[in-house]
Scaffold this motif. Sequence first.
Motif, PDB file in Angstrom:
ATOM      1  N   CYS A   3     -36.898 -30.508 -19.933  1.00  0.00           N
ATOM      2  CA  CYS A   3     -36.218 -29.690 -20.934  1.00  0.00           C
ATOM      3  C   CYS A   3     -34.838 -29.278 -20.390  1.00  0.00           C
ATOM      4  O   CYS A   3     -34.744 -28.775 -19.268  1.00  0.00           O
ATOM      5  CB  CYS A   3     -37.073 -28.458 -21.227  1.00  0.00           C
ATOM      6  N   SER A  11     -41.862 -31.816 -24.466  1.00  0.00           N
ATOM      7  CA  SER A  11     -42.992 -32.012 -25.359  1.00  0.00           C
ATOM      8  C   SER A  11     -42.622 -33.061 -26.399  1.00  0.00           C
ATOM      9  O   SER A  11     -41.517 -33.022 -26.935  1.00  0.00           O
ATOM     10  CB  SER A  11     -43.326 -30.695 -26.061  1.00  0.00           C
ATOM     11  N   PRO A  12     -43.513 -33.998 -26.704  1.00  0.00           N
ATOM     12  CA  PRO A  12     -43.196 -35.001 -27.727  1.00  0.00           C
ATOM     13  C   PRO A  12     -42.846 -34.371 -29.082  1.00  0.00           C
ATOM     14  O   PRO A  12     -42.038 -34.911 -29.825  1.00  0.00           O
ATOM     15  CB  PRO A  12     -44.475 -35.826 -27.835  1.00  0.00           C
ATOM     16  N   SER A  13     -43.402 -33.228 -29.393  1.00  0.00           N
ATOM     17  CA  SER A  13     -43.128 -32.567 -30.675  1.00  0.00           C
ATOM     18  C   SER A  13     -41.722 -31.979 -30.761  1.00  0.00           C
ATOM     19  O   SER A  13     -41.173 -31.846 -31.845  1.00  0.00           O
ATOM     20  CB  SER A  13     -44.126 -31.434 -30.904  1.00  0.00           C
ATOM     21  N   TYR A  14     -41.142 -31.599 -29.619  1.00  0.00           N
ATOM     22  CA  TYR A  14     -39.843 -30.923 -29.598  1.00  0.00           C
ATOM     23  C   TYR A  14     -38.821 -31.647 -28.729  1.00  0.00           C
ATOM     24  O   TYR A  14     -37.822 -31.066 -28.339  1.00  0.00           O
ATOM     25  CB  TYR A  14     -40.005 -29.482 -29.097  1.00  0.00           C
ATOM     26  N   ARG A  15     -39.050 -32.892 -28.442  1.00  0.00           N
ATOM     27  CA  ARG A  15     -38.219 -33.653 -27.534  1.00  0.00           C
ATOM     28  C   ARG A  15     -36.751 -33.545 -27.897  1.00  0.00           C
ATOM     29  O   ARG A  15     -36.424 -33.628 -29.075  1.00  0.00           O
ATOM     30  CB  ARG A  15     -38.645 -35.110 -27.567  1.00  0.00           C
ATOM     31  N   CYS A  18     -39.047 -28.505 -24.426  1.00  0.00           N
ATOM     32  CA  CYS A  18     -40.473 -28.323 -24.129  1.00  0.00           C
ATOM     33  C   CYS A  18     -41.183 -27.533 -25.221  1.00  0.00           C
ATOM     34  O   CYS A  18     -42.402 -27.605 -25.344  1.00  0.00           O
ATOM     35  CB  CYS A  18     -40.641 -27.626 -22.790  1.00  0.00           C
ATOM     36  N   SER A  19     -40.422 -26.766 -25.997  1.00  0.00           N
ATOM     37  CA  SER A  19     -41.042 -25.897 -27.000  1.00  0.00           C
ATOM     38  C   SER A  19     -40.041 -25.552 -28.100  1.00  0.00           C
ATOM     39  O   SER A  19     -38.842 -25.812 -27.979  1.00  0.00           O
ATOM     40  CB  SER A  19     -41.503 -24.594 -26.341  1.00  0.00           C
ATOM     41  N   ARG A  20     -40.546 -24.938 -29.134  1.00  0.00           N
ATOM     42  CA  ARG A  20     -39.697 -24.478 -30.239  1.00  0.00           C
ATOM     43  C   ARG A  20     -38.713 -23.425 -29.733  1.00  0.00           C
ATOM     44  O   ARG A  20     -37.566 -23.366 -30.162  1.00  0.00           O
ATOM     45  CB  ARG A  20     -40.603 -23.903 -31.342  1.00  0.00           C
TER      46      ARG A  20
END
Length: 57
Positions: A3, A11-15, A18-20
């Motif tokens: 990050c 994170s694959p969701s927020y690449r 790492c997070s929102r």
Amino acid sequence: MSCPICARPASPSYRPFCSRRCADIDLGKWLTGGYSLPEGVGEEEDETAPEKPSLPH
């Protein structure tokens, strides 16, 4: 990939974050001008760059 805000694994969701939370921190920096270049940067390049010829009208 880590990050760019906190250096934790992305994170694959927020690449690439790492997070929102880190994604929102980055967005806030963009919106408030935190990533802008200071004045005067790039002026030296303009002075040394050859002038572009103007097109006839």
